[in-house]
Structure formats: structure tokens, C-alpha cells
Scaffold this motif. Structure first.
Motif, PDB file in Angstrom:
ATOM      1  N   LEU A 447      19.301  -2.645 -36.979  1.00  0.00           N
ATOM      2  CA  LEU A 447      18.907  -2.638 -38.388  1.00  0.00           C
ATOM      3  C   LEU A 447      20.108  -2.948 -39.272  1.00  0.00           C
ATOM      4  O   LEU A 447      21.180  -2.349 -39.107  1.00  0.00           O
ATOM      5  CB  LEU A 447      18.317  -1.275 -38.771  1.00  0.00           C
ATOM      6  N   GLN A 448      19.896  -3.847 -40.211  1.00  0.00           N
ATOM      7  CA  GLN A 448      20.915  -4.174 -41.195  1.00  0.00           C
ATOM      8  C   GLN A 448      20.780  -3.246 -42.409  1.00  0.00           C
ATOM      9  O   GLN A 448      19.756  -2.585 -42.595  1.00  0.00           O
ATOM     10  CB  GLN A 448      20.778  -5.641 -41.618  1.00  0.00           C
ATOM     11  N   PRO A 449      21.793  -3.224 -43.256  1.00  0.00           N
ATOM     12  CA  PRO A 449      21.714  -2.357 -44.448  1.00  0.00           C
ATOM     13  C   PRO A 449      20.509  -2.623 -45.330  1.00  0.00           C
ATOM     14  O   PRO A 449      19.918  -1.685 -45.880  1.00  0.00           O
ATOM     15  CB  PRO A 449      23.029  -2.635 -45.174  1.00  0.00           C
ATOM     16  N   ILE A 450      20.110  -3.887 -45.477  1.00  0.00           N
ATOM     17  CA  ILE A 450      18.946  -4.164 -46.327  1.00  0.00           C
ATOM     18  C   ILE A 450      17.674  -3.578 -45.717  1.00  0.00           C
ATOM     19  O   ILE A 450      16.747  -3.178 -46.430  1.00  0.00           O
ATOM     20  CB  ILE A 450      18.801  -5.688 -46.554  1.00  0.00           C
ATOM     21  N   PHE A 451      17.619  -3.517 -44.391  1.00  0.00           N
ATOM     22  CA  PHE A 451      16.485  -2.896 -43.715  1.00  0.00           C
ATOM     23  C   PHE A 451      16.426  -1.407 -44.051  1.00  0.00           C
ATOM     24  O   PHE A 451      15.367  -0.855 -44.334  1.00  0.00           O
ATOM     25  CB  PHE A 451      16.623  -3.105 -42.205  1.00  0.00           C
ATOM     26  N   THR A 452      17.605  -0.771 -44.041  1.00  0.00           N
ATOM     27  CA  THR A 452      17.665   0.651 -44.392  1.00  0.00           C
ATOM     28  C   THR A 452      17.258   0.871 -45.846  1.00  0.00           C
ATOM     29  O   THR A 452      16.551   1.841 -46.174  1.00  0.00           O
ATOM     30  CB  THR A 452      19.084   1.176 -44.155  1.00  0.00           C
ATOM     31  N   ALA A 453      17.695  -0.030 -46.727  1.00  0.00           N
ATOM     32  CA  ALA A 453      17.319   0.089 -48.140  1.00  0.00           C
ATOM     33  C   ALA A 453      15.811  -0.061 -48.329  1.00  0.00           C
ATOM     34  O   ALA A 453      15.192   0.649 -49.126  1.00  0.00           O
ATOM     35  CB  ALA A 453      18.066  -0.955 -48.962  1.00  0.00           C
ATOM     36  N   ALA A 454      15.179  -0.973 -47.557  1.00  0.00           N
ATOM     37  CA  ALA A 454      13.733  -1.157 -47.661  1.00  0.00           C
ATOM     38  C   ALA A 454      12.981   0.042 -47.091  1.00  0.00           C
ATOM     39  O   ALA A 454      11.936   0.434 -47.611  1.00  0.00           O
ATOM     40  CB  ALA A 454      13.323  -2.438 -46.933  1.00  0.00           C
ATOM     41  N   GLN A 455      13.497   0.635 -46.022  1.00  0.00           N
ATOM     42  CA  GLN A 455      12.863   1.820 -45.449  1.00  0.00           C
ATOM     43  C   GLN A 455      12.750   2.948 -46.456  1.00  0.00           C
ATOM     44  O   GLN A 455      11.748   3.676 -46.482  1.00  0.00           O
ATOM     45  CB  GLN A 455      13.669   2.299 -44.228  1.00  0.00           C
ATOM     46  N   HIS A 456      13.779   3.092 -47.276  1.00  0.00           N
ATOM     47  CA  HIS A 456      13.809   4.201 -48.217  1.00  0.00           C
ATOM     48  C   HIS A 456      13.408   3.783 -49.633  1.00  0.00           C
ATOM     49  O   HIS A 456      13.465   4.598 -50.553  1.00  0.00           O
ATOM     50  CB  HIS A 456      15.208   4.825 -48.240  1.00  0.00           C
ATOM     51  N   GLY A 457      13.037   2.530 -49.810  1.00  0.00           N
ATOM     52  CA  GLY A 457      12.503   2.091 -51.097  1.00  0.00           C
ATOM     53  C   GLY A 457      13.512   1.978 -52.214  1.00  0.00           C
ATOM     54  O   GLY A 457      13.138   2.195 -53.380  1.00  0.00           O
ATOM     55  N   HIS A 458      14.752   1.624 -51.904  1.00  0.00           N
ATOM     56  CA  HIS A 458      15.782   1.500 -52.937  1.00  0.00           C
ATOM     57  C   HIS A 458      15.786   0.056 -53.458  1.00  0.00           C
ATOM     58  O   HIS A 458      16.394  -0.851 -52.863  1.00  0.00           O
ATOM     59  CB  HIS A 458      17.147   1.879 -52.362  1.00  0.00           C
ATOM     60  N   VAL A 459      15.083  -0.161 -54.556  1.00  0.00           N
ATOM     61  CA  VAL A 459      14.894  -1.512 -55.086  1.00  0.00           C
ATOM     62  C   VAL A 459      16.217  -2.110 -55.557  1.00  0.00           C
ATOM     63  O   VAL A 459      16.491  -3.297 -55.330  1.00  0.00           O
ATOM     64  CB  VAL A 459      13.866  -1.479 -56.230  1.00  0.00           C
ATOM     65  N   ASP A 460      17.052  -1.317 -56.221  1.00  0.00           N
ATOM     66  CA  ASP A 460      18.322  -1.841 -56.732  1.00  0.00           C
ATOM     67  C   ASP A 460      19.200  -2.350 -55.591  1.00  0.00           C
ATOM     68  O   ASP A 460      19.879  -3.383 -55.729  1.00  0.00           O
ATOM     69  CB  ASP A 460      19.054  -0.742 -57.501  1.00  0.00           C
ATOM     70  N   LEU A 461      19.191  -1.650 -54.484  1.00  0.00           N
ATOM     71  CA  LEU A 461      19.993  -2.083 -53.346  1.00  0.00           C
ATOM     72  C   LEU A 461      19.431  -3.357 -52.715  1.00  0.00           C
ATOM     73  O   LEU A 461      20.188  -4.211 -52.255  1.00  0.00           O
ATOM     74  CB  LEU A 461      20.063  -0.959 -52.307  1.00  0.00           C
TER      75      LEU A 461
END
Length: 812
Positions: A447-461
Motif C-alpha cells: 500500500l502506498q501513502p495515497i492508499f492509506t489516505a483513501a482508506q481513512h477518507g482524508h480528502v486533503d491528503l
């Protein structure tokens, strides 16, 4: 006191003569002087002190009445006779015994009352002693706080004199250290004091005479006393905090600690440690209390406990960094500068502990005094990773300033950017990216960082990483994309952001599931509405499972309506491999709705054109088996086959009758909708003798597809109904839906069991009523499906009711 036997009283106030009667206590009784205890030998003698008096044998010496009653034993075990014949005790003796026992009871009660009074006095004395000790401890605490304040004032005055003040303090400390004999340098404070007393060395007087300013009340306490004092001080401070107002906050030894991390309270940590039963060392108690004076005293004495690791491998510096005691960290580093990078058993350094707890001032001090920011623990976590796990922008910037490596990863393969994404720290992620963080680094799960951001719903990231060139459609090893994860977890804003960035809504996982499947399964209707226009029907068909299957399986009625309205095929079937996952080989969405008992979803699917006869095991049989009248009526209304069979349980008549023949309303419902009753009476044996009935048939087995056992022989109706208690009414109801039939010998035997079933046998014999034969003929010619349209024809209502079996033949 009275004699146990004769009742003679010993005179008071004067010493009796040698020959007078004197009471000698024997256990709880008493004997006269004339009865002297004998130490086990005949002839009398002095009493043996080693033998209890109650166990010694009395010997007759004088004229006491008991002397003749209880003669002493001989040496050979035979009793010695004194010439007085043995006689039973008199009534007077019994009265004497009762008086003696009453006096003993009174004496025992008086003794018990005296003991209770003594215990109450002891309790009062103990409470007074505890109160005095608490007052002494409070006075000591006040004295200690005054000493600490005076030392702080002295330190501030010395610091204002210029740079020479620090050098003078170092010289004084070195002189104090050298003033201690070398033989005590490696011993703890209590050990050094005890050794000096045994060796005759005036250690303490010498040190007090050389430097009275370094004197502390802690120098006279043992390790156990130091621990007790730390606990009492923490409890007293807690009471002061609760009683003081908000405008007057309690004093803390280290104000920098509370400013760095207000949620970190060393007294709470101490309380938790004591509640868990953990052993808190005296040094740890001093550090947790932030007692600078006591710590300086220990350092001045070169206390070995400061560098001795505990059971976790921590030394005093680790404790000071963990609890954020900056003054303690400074004192310990000044005394032991080489310990700045000391490891614990888990390879933890003081810097990592301070970074993980959010103590900015301690981190800054440690870095400026040589702490390595790239030392990792056994989990390969660096101080930078610890600072990102407990997000602290200031500590991250400090660590990066002193050369912390930004792309180091832990045992899970996570970098600092992964950790910051998980916590949704936008500014922290920007700082890490500016420091060179790898945007495409994958963890051990791919998993890349953007995948982690999508998992947790962080739109800004998501927007930040997309602007930096991150792969929006990158997939994990199982084929999941960032859009799939956002849909699964229901992050609507994240889904909108990814779709606006042209994320592919038709990128499937290795299992074939699309983002739409994930949204349906987890009941995210708004996301389903966004994905329906973007999802390809061709890709859905290639998946082997329709979103309708998932909506029906999980009772998502609202989503089911959306999918039906969007035009998804209600008759789509599961692929063979997915259908094989179910024991009943289900394949349609309608089957899922029926087996869940979801009447509304079943009606929606049937109204949309779902075929009720596509599954291997007909859904109608499910409703019949569980006796769901409304569900069965709904399926029959939409054309379900009332004569469906079970592939694994072949029978010579409709399987629905086999499943629920005991329920007459269900049986009539089936017969009204075309269930063939004539097959129930087609027995191949007829009037001949029938073979024995096979082992008991279990209705639950017809719903299981057996791959091992061969198919069973065809079941006959007479065999199935013979074990029913309602056999007569069942046969009678079936006879109304048939014409000319013959009852086999087994059915005749069944009807002969009860006398009230004999008219049923006559009902089967010809001639049959003409009206019944005509109704059967009309129903057969019209057909079951067209019978539902009879009410549209210009026919009498009574005739329509008669054809639907709402009116009996005799009432026409």
C-alpha cells in the motif's frame, strides 16, 4: 475458691497451714490440698511441671471427699484402694459442680470484656499515632518545598552573574564529588551511609561540614523511605490540586513539561504503576516527582542506581525523558554525558521515549547534547516515526533539522508518510514531502501513502498526493484501488475527490469485485448512486456476481431499488464457482431474498420480472418448508411452479406436498395454484402388498445437495403420509382436486386406523359428483395462469368463486 469435689473454701487474707485444705487449680477445675497431683507413680509426690495439671491423677492425702471417689492408679495400671469404698457422687457434689461452672462462665465473660476494652484503647492509640505521622510528613513536605524554592532562587541569582557562574558550580560539584571517599563512589546512598557507620568513617558529618548548601533531607532516607515519601508527596499534591481553584494552579517542579504535553502527568503515571503492582524504584519516584534537589544529591554521591538498568533495561535518563522532566534530563546528562544514546532492552533511547511522549523541550535538549535521531528500536521505529505516530509537528521539525532519515520504515514497512497519512496530518505530510519523503514507497502489504489516505477518507491528503504525482489508480496486491477502499469504508468526500481526479470505477479486484460491489455490500447508498452511471454493465457480467446479489443477500432494500431502477438484470445468475460456494447451489438474487424472508425485496424483484423457477432448489420450496404463507402466495401469484421437484430427493408427487403436507392451509394454497394431486394416488403397487417402509425420512435433508450418497429411490405418497397423524384430513383434501382414482392398499390401511376416517374411503369411491368433475375439467382446460383472469370475464361471481374452490359443491 471451692473444691471441685467437696466444696470446701480456701480462707482469704492469711496463708493456710500445711495441713489446711487448700485449693489447687487443675485446668478449669480445682482440687483440695488433700488431693495432691501425682506424677504417674503410686504413693503421691510433687506435681510434674511438664505434665498439664488436668491430665495428672489426683491422690488421696487428706479427708477430701474426692479422694475416695477418684483413687490414684498403681504403677501396674490397677487402681490403689485407700480403704474407702467406691460410691457414686451425691447430689451435693452435683450442686457444687453447677456452682463452679456458673462462676467460671462469669469469669470468662469478664475476661472477654477486659480484652475488648484493651483492643479499643489500642485502636485509638494507633489512630492518634497515624495522625501524628501525617502531621510530621506534612511539615517535612513544607520544609522541602521551601528548600527547593531557596535553591531555585540561588540558581537564578548565580545565573545572572554571567558565564562564570556555571564554571563555579561545576568546580563546587567536582569538589563535592572528590570529598567523598573513593571506597563509597560505587555505592548507593543508603549503602554508603551504612558502610560508613560500620567502618567508623565520618562520611556524613564530613560532607555536611564541607558544603552545607548541598544538604538535603533525602540524604538520611533509605531506598524504601524515598519510595514511601514519593508516594505520599504525589497523593498530597493530588489532594492540593483537587482543593485549589482554577485561578490558582498547583505548583509543578517542571513547568516546561506541562507546557510541552499537558496530557502527561507523572503523578498519574506513578498512580497507575502502583495500581498495576509494578515496582517503582526510589530513583524513579524522585524523577517522576521532579525532585531536582534529591536528584542532585544522588548525583553528587555518585549513586550507582542512576546507571543501573531496571527490568526493562531503562536507566534514570530513560525515566526522565519518558516523564518529560527536563531539569532531571539536564542533571543526568551533565553527570553522565555518555549515556545520551543508551539503549534499553527494546533498543529504546531517551530521545525516542521523549519523542513518543511529545516532550518537545526534552527532545531539543537531547538533540543538542548528542542524541542520535536515527537509532531504531527492535520494531525498527525511529524517533521520527514515534513523533509521527503521536503527531507532533514541532518534534518532527526538530528531528529533521538534526538529520533524521525521513524514509526509514518499521517492521510493517510503513514510513513516516504512511503514519502521518493514517492520522490525517496535512501539515506534517507537507513537511515530510519537503524533506524528501518517497510518495510511492509501499509497505509490506503493498500500500502506498495515497492508499492509506483513501482508506481513512482524508480528502486533503488525496489532493496533495495527486498534485505531487501519486498514482490515483495504483492497486494493492489483491487488486484493490484507492477508490475501492474509499467506497468500502463509506468516505463520500474521498470518493468524490477520486472520481474528480479520474479514478477508474471499473478497475476490479482479483476476485472480480468492483467499487460498486463494495459500496453495495457495506450499504453506502450515496456512493452507489455516484458509481452506477460510471460502472460498465459488461464488467458487471464478467464479475460472476451482480450487485443485486449482494443487495439481496444483505437486505439492502433501498440499494436494491436503485439497482433495479438503473436497469441491472434481475435474472442474472452467479457464476458456477460462486454458486458452488453455497450448499444449496443458489444462483439468483430472488433466492437470497426468499431465504432471508424479505417479503418486500422479493416483491420488488418479482415485479421487475424475476423468474421464480431458475434456481436448482426452487425458492417456493423454501417458503413452503418454513410455512411462510405470504411468501408462498406471492411466489405462486407470480407463476412459481407448484409441482417443482428436488433433484436430491426424487418423489412421485410434487415436492411441495412432501415438505409441508401437515399444514392444510398451505396444502390448499398449493392445490389452488395448480399442484397436481392426482400423482399422489398413482401407486405402482395398487391393491397389492407394499414393501416395508424405508428408514424415517427427515425433511431437513431435502435442502442439502449430497455429492457422496447416491440418489434415493422415488418416494411414494402412501409411504410419506402413513406416518402422519393428519393422514385422514390430508387425503380428504386431496380427493377434492381429483376425479376417478383408486386408493392403494396402504392408504386403505391408514384410513382404517380411526373410525371417523371411514367416510373418506367412501368419498374416493365412484360415482363422483358431476359438479366436481366439471370444475376439474374447466380448470384443466383454462390452465392455472389464466384462472387468475377469470374475474375479468362476464361470469357470475358465484361461478368464479366455485372454480377457485371458494364455494363447496353442495352450495352451488
Amino acid at each position: 475458691m471451692k473444691c471441685f469435689g467437696c466444696g470446701e473454701v480456701e480462707p482469704h487474707g492469711e496463708e493456710p497451714a500445711e495441713t489446711s485444705v487448700r485449693i489447687l487449680p487443675v485446668g478449669r477445675a480445682a482440687w483440695c490440698r488433700g488431693v495432691a497431683p501425682t506424677p504417674g507413680v503410686p504413693g503421691g509426690g510433687e506435681a510434674d511441671a511438664s505434665v498439664p495439671l488436668r491430665r495428672q491423677t489426683p491422690t488421696r492425702v487428706g479427708g477430701c471427699c474426692l479422694a475416695g471417689l477418684l483413687p490414684p492408679p498403681r504403677g501396674d495400671g490397677a487402681p490403689l484402694h485407700s480403704g474407702v469404698p467406691d460410691t457414686p457422687l451425691s447430689d451435693r457434689t452435683h450442686r457444687v459442680e453447677e456452682e463452679v461452672l456458673e462462676e467460671e462462665v462469669v469469669l470468662e465473660e469478664e475476661v472477654v470484656m477486659e480484652e475488648e476494652e484493651v483492643l479499643e484503647e489500642e485502636v485509638v492509640m494507633e489512630e492518634e499515632g497515624v495522625m501524628e505521622e501525617e502531621e510530621v510528613l506534612e511539615e517535612e513536605v513544607v520544609m522541602e518545598e521551601e528548600v527547593v524554592l531557596e535553591e531555585e532562587v540561588v540558581m537564578e541569582e548565580g545565573g545572572g552573574d554571567g558565564g562564570g557562574g556555571g564554571e563555579e558550580e561545576e568546580v563546587l560539584e567536582e569538589e563535592e564529588v572528590h570529598s567523598c571517599p573513593a571506597e563509597y563512589a560505587g555505592e548507593s546512598v543508603p549503602q554508603a551511609l551504612m558502610a560508613s557507620q560500620h567502618r567508623g568513617d565520618p562520611l556524613r558529618p564530613q560532607m555536611e561540614m564541607e558544603d552545607l548548601s548541598d544538604y538535603s533531607v533525602y540524604s538520611q532516607l533509605t531506598d524504601e523511605e524515598l519510595l514511601q515519601l514519593a508516594v505520599e508527596r504525589s497523593l498530597s499534591d493530588h489532594q492540593m490540586t483537587s482543593s485549589s481553584s482554577a485561578s490558582d494552579p498547583p505548583h509543578r517542579p517542571d513547568p516546561l513539561t506541562s507546557r510541552d504535553n499537558p496530557n502527561c502527568d507523572p503523578f498519574i503515571d506513578l498512580y497507575k504503576a502502583l495500581r498495576r503492582g509494578e515496582e517503582v524504584s526510589p530513583v524513579q519516584a524522585v524523577i517522576m516527582d521532579g525532585d531536582v534537589a534529591a536528584l542532585m544529591d544522588l548525583v553528587g554521591r555518585r549513586c550507582s542506581s542512576l546507571m543501573e538498568p531496571n527490568h526493562d533495561g531503562w536507566i534514570a535518563l530513560h525515566d526522565a525523558a519518558y516523564y518529560g522532566q527536563l531539569h532531571c534530563v539536564a542533571i543526568l546528562l551533565k553527570a553522565y554525558p555518555n549515556s545520551v544514546n543508551s539503549w534499553s532492552l527494546m533498543n529504546q533511547t531517551a530521545l525516542q521515549l521523549a519523542a513518543g511522549r511529545g516532550h518537545v523541550s526534552c527532545v531539543d535538549f537531547l538533540l543538542k547534547h548528542g542524541a542520535d535521531p536515527n537509532i531504531a528500536n527492535k520494531d525498527r521505529e525511529t524517533p521520527l516515526l514515534a513523533a509521527c505516530e503521536q503527531p507532533n509537528q514541532a518534534i518532527v521539525e526538530l528531528l529533521l533539522k538534526f538529520g533524521a532519515q525521513v524514509n526509514r520504515c518499521n517492521v510493517q514497512g510503513e514510513t513516516c508518510l504512511h503514519v502521518a497519512c493514517r492520522h490525517g496530518q496535512l501539515n506534517l505530510c507537507r513537511t515530510l514531502l519537503e524533506a524528501g519523503a518517497d510518495l510511492n514507497r509501499k509497505n509490506i502489504y503493498g500500500l502506498q501513502p495515497i492508499f492509506t489516505a483513501a482508506q481513512h477518507g482524508h480528502v486533503d491528503l488525496i489532493n496533495l498526493f495527486a498534485s505531487k504525482g501519486a498514482d490515483i489508480n495504483g492497486q494493492a496486491p489483491d487488486g484493490a484501488s484507492p477508490l475501492f477502499e474509499a467506497c468500502k469504508n463509506g468516505h463520500i468526500s474521498a470518493v468524490e475527490a477520486l472520481l474528480s481526479l479520474k479514478a477508474d470505477a471499473n478497475r476490479a479486484m482479483k476476485s472480480g469485485l468492483l467499487p460498486l460491489h463494495a459500496a453495495v455490500q457495506n450499504n453506502h447508498s450515496r456512493i452507489v448512486s455516484m458509481l452506477i452511471p460510471l460502472t460498465s454493465m459488461v464488467r458487471v457480467r464478467h464479475c460472476g456476481i451482480s450487485p443485486l446479489h449482494l443487495a439481496a443477500e444483505h437486505n439492502r432494500d433501498e440499494i436494491l431499488a436503485l439497482l433495479i431502477q438503473a436497469g441491472f438484470d434481475v435474472n442474472s445468475r452467479l457464476s458456477s464457482d460462486r454458486s458452488a460456494m453455497f450448499e444449496d447451489r443458489r444462483s439468483t438474487a430472488l433466492y437470497f431474498s426468499v431465504i432471508n424472508g424479505n417479503l418486500e425485496a422479493t416483491e420488488m424483484l418479482l415485479a421487475a420480472g424475476a423468474d421464480p423457477d431458475l434456481d436448482v432448489f426452487n425458492p417456493l420450496l423454501i417458503a413452503v418448508r418454513f410455512c411462510w404463507m405470504e411468501m408462498a402466495a406471492l411466489l405462486l401469484h407470480y407463476g412459481a411452479n407448484a409441482n417443482a421437484q428436488i433433484a436430491t430427493e426424487p418423489c412421485a408427487f410434487p415436492a411441495a406436498i412432501l415438505l409441508r403436507m401437515e399444514s392444510l392451509p398451505m396444502l390448499k394454497l398449493l392445490l389452488d395454484h395448480g399442484c397436481d394431486a392426482a400423482t399422489c394416488f398413482d401407486c405402482p403397487h395398487g391393491g397389492k402388498t407394499h414393501p416395508p417402509i424405508t428408514p424415517a425420512w427427515r425433511p431437513a435433508e431435502e435442502m442439502r445437495a449430497s455429492r457422496v450418497t447416491p440418489p434415493r429411490q422415488c418416494i411414494q405418497f402412501c409411504e410419506a403420509v402413513s406416518g402422519s397423524r393428519s393422514a385422514g384430513p390430508i387425503i380428504s383434501l386431496l380427493l377434492e382436486y381429483v376425479g376417478h382414482i383408486h386408493l392403494c392398499s396402504r392408504l386403505l390401511d391408514v384410513l382404517d386406523r380411526r373410525s371417523d376416517w371411514k367416510p373418506i374411503k367412501r368419498k374416493a369411491l365412484p360415482p363422483h359428483p358431476l359438479m366436481q368433475l366439471c370444475r376439474l375439467k374447466i380448470r384443466h382446460q383454462v390452465g392455472v395462469r389464466k384462472l387468475k383472469l377469470l374475474h375479468t370475464l362476464p361470469l357470475p361471481v358465484t361461478l368464479v368463486r366455485f372454480l377457485h374452490y371458494d364455494v363447496q359443491c353442495s352450495l352451488f
